[in-house]
Design a protein around this motif. Sequence first.
Motif, mmCIF file in Angstrom:
data_model
loop_
_atom_site.group_PDB
_atom_site.id
_atom_site.type_symbol
_atom_site.label_atom_id
_atom_site.label_comp_id
_atom_site.label_asym_id
_atom_site.label_seq_id
_atom_site.Cartn_x
_atom_site.Cartn_y
_atom_site.Cartn_z
ATOM 1 N N LEU A 1 8.113 40.213 -52.091
ATOM 2 C CA LEU A 1 8.744 41.444 -52.571
ATOM 3 C C LEU A 1 9.605 42.049 -51.470
ATOM 4 O O LEU A 1 9.208 42.064 -50.301
ATOM 5 N N ALA A 2 10.764 42.558 -51.857
ATOM 6 C CA ALA A 2 11.675 43.196 -50.908
ATOM 7 C C ALA A 2 11.543 44.718 -50.963
ATOM 8 O O ALA A 2 12.042 45.409 -50.119
ATOM 9 N N GLY A 3 10.872 45.229 -51.965
ATOM 10 C CA GLY A 3 10.719 46.666 -52.159
ATOM 11 C C GLY A 3 11.325 47.099 -53.474
ATOM 12 O O GLY A 3 12.198 46.436 -54.028
ATOM 13 N N ASP A 4 10.832 48.208 -53.998
ATOM 14 C CA ASP A 4 11.310 48.758 -55.271
ATOM 15 C C ASP A 4 11.235 47.746 -56.408
ATOM 16 O O ASP A 4 12.076 47.743 -57.305
ATOM 17 N N GLY A 5 10.236 46.847 -56.375
ATOM 18 C CA GLY A 5 10.063 45.864 -57.428
ATOM 19 C C GLY A 5 11.035 44.702 -57.383
ATOM 20 O O GLY A 5 11.060 43.881 -58.285
ATOM 21 N N LEU A 6 11.849 44.627 -56.347
ATOM 22 C CA LEU A 6 12.815 43.535 -56.199
ATOM 23 C C LEU A 6 12.217 42.422 -55.344
ATOM 24 O O LEU A 6 11.356 42.672 -54.502
ATOM 25 N N PHE A 7 12.703 41.215 -55.552
ATOM 26 C CA PHE A 7 12.228 40.069 -54.786
ATOM 27 C C PHE A 7 13.227 39.687 -53.713
ATOM 28 O O PHE A 7 14.435 39.833 -53.892
ATOM 29 N N GLU A 8 12.703 39.187 -52.588
ATOM 30 C CA GLU A 8 13.559 38.613 -51.553
ATOM 31 C C GLU A 8 14.163 37.322 -52.084
ATOM 32 O O GLU A 8 13.577 36.646 -52.930
ATOM 33 N N ALA A 9 15.302 36.956 -51.561
ATOM 34 C CA ALA A 9 15.976 35.735 -51.995
ATOM 35 C C ALA A 9 15.234 34.505 -51.477
ATOM 36 O O ALA A 9 14.739 34.483 -50.355
ATOM 37 N N VAL A 10 15.162 33.500 -52.324
ATOM 38 C CA VAL A 10 14.680 32.181 -51.920
ATOM 39 C C VAL A 10 15.875 31.474 -51.296
ATOM 40 O O VAL A 10 16.960 31.444 -51.887
ATOM 41 N N GLN A 11 15.697 30.944 -50.097
ATOM 42 C CA GLN A 11 16.801 30.313 -49.372
ATOM 43 C C GLN A 11 16.770 28.796 -49.580
ATOM 44 O O GLN A 11 15.734 28.160 -49.377
ATOM 45 N N LEU A 12 17.896 28.222 -50.004
ATOM 46 C CA LEU A 12 18.026 26.782 -50.227
ATOM 47 C C LEU A 12 19.300 26.272 -49.574
ATOM 48 O O LEU A 12 20.194 27.051 -49.255
ATOM 49 N N ASP B 1 19.615 32.127 -52.661
ATOM 50 C CA ASP B 1 20.779 32.012 -51.790
ATOM 51 C C ASP B 1 20.919 30.551 -51.368
ATOM 52 O O ASP B 1 20.014 29.999 -50.752
ATOM 53 N N VAL B 2 22.051 29.942 -51.709
ATOM 54 C CA VAL B 2 22.315 28.552 -51.360
ATOM 55 C C VAL B 2 23.335 28.537 -50.231
ATOM 56 O O VAL B 2 24.427 29.094 -50.373
ATOM 57 N N VAL B 3 22.959 27.898 -49.127
ATOM 58 C CA VAL B 3 23.820 27.842 -47.933
ATOM 59 C C VAL B 3 24.073 26.380 -47.569
ATOM 60 O O VAL B 3 23.348 25.487 -47.991
ATOM 61 N N LEU C 1 19.856 20.958 -57.101
ATOM 62 C CA LEU C 1 21.192 21.466 -56.815
ATOM 63 C C LEU C 1 22.149 20.321 -56.545
ATOM 64 O O LEU C 1 21.775 19.331 -55.915
ATOM 65 N N GLY C 2 23.358 20.476 -57.010
ATOM 66 C CA GLY C 2 24.402 19.505 -56.750
ATOM 67 C C GLY C 2 25.313 19.993 -55.634
ATOM 68 O O GLY C 2 25.186 21.119 -55.149
ATOM 69 N N ALA C 3 26.239 19.154 -55.250
ATOM 70 C CA ALA C 3 27.221 19.539 -54.237
ATOM 71 C C ALA C 3 28.072 20.677 -54.777
ATOM 72 O O ALA C 3 28.391 20.726 -55.966
ATOM 73 N N GLY C 4 28.428 21.593 -53.918
ATOM 74 C CA GLY C 4 29.295 22.687 -54.309
ATOM 75 C C GLY C 4 28.583 23.934 -54.791
ATOM 76 O O GLY C 4 29.220 24.958 -55.011
ATOM 77 N N PHE C 5 27.266 23.874 -54.985
ATOM 78 C CA PHE C 5 26.528 25.078 -55.352
ATOM 79 C C PHE C 5 26.282 25.869 -54.079
ATOM 80 O O PHE C 5 25.442 25.507 -53.254
ATOM 81 N N LEU C 6 27.008 26.946 -53.908
ATOM 82 C CA LEU C 6 26.867 27.812 -52.731
ATOM 83 C C LEU C 6 26.899 29.262 -53.182
ATOM 84 O O LEU C 6 27.540 29.592 -54.183
ATOM 85 N N GLY C 7 26.207 30.117 -52.463
ATOM 86 C CA GLY C 7 26.237 31.540 -52.757
ATOM 87 C C GLY C 7 24.951 32.033 -53.374
ATOM 88 O O GLY C 7 23.906 31.381 -53.317
ATOM 89 N N ARG C 8 25.035 33.194 -53.995
ATOM 90 C CA ARG C 8 23.874 33.864 -54.591
ATOM 91 C C ARG C 8 23.806 33.562 -56.078
ATOM 92 O O ARG C 8 24.792 33.664 -56.792
ATOM 93 N N PHE C 9 22.621 33.186 -56.540
ATOM 94 C CA PHE C 9 22.345 32.943 -57.950
ATOM 95 C C PHE C 9 21.132 33.789 -58.320
ATOM 96 O O PHE C 9 20.063 33.613 -57.737
#
Length: 106
Positions: A19-30, A101-103, A76-84
């Motif tokens: 949890l990040a706070g206020d009921g929101l979740f932290e991003a899963v990093q991939l 978050d895909v980096v 994930l395939g090639a080219g998937f970058l950014g926030r989903f």
Amino acid sequence: YPAFRTGYDPGGALAPVRLAGDGLFEAVQLHEMDRLELHLPAGPRWHAALRFGDECRPLPIGSTFDNEGGIFYWQLGAGFLGRFDLEFTSGGTPPLVIPVDVVTRR
């Protein structure tokens, strides 16, 4: 709470989505070309969508969702970058929005 694992080991440990706070979740990093397996809390049947602003869109290419078991899979395939933002709903409960978050690999 939801939990996830990456990679291809079906016996790999599940990590909680924090949890990040206020009921929101932290991003899963991939990274590009990773695999994500996301387990939702047990209970009623789930529905899944990709949240884009105020719209719900179809899930990303390369993903599948077991709505009875509450398990989301994404190769994930090639080219998937950014926030989903993945949105999961069930009955009258508030939606679970889990950011991914895909980096690039370094």
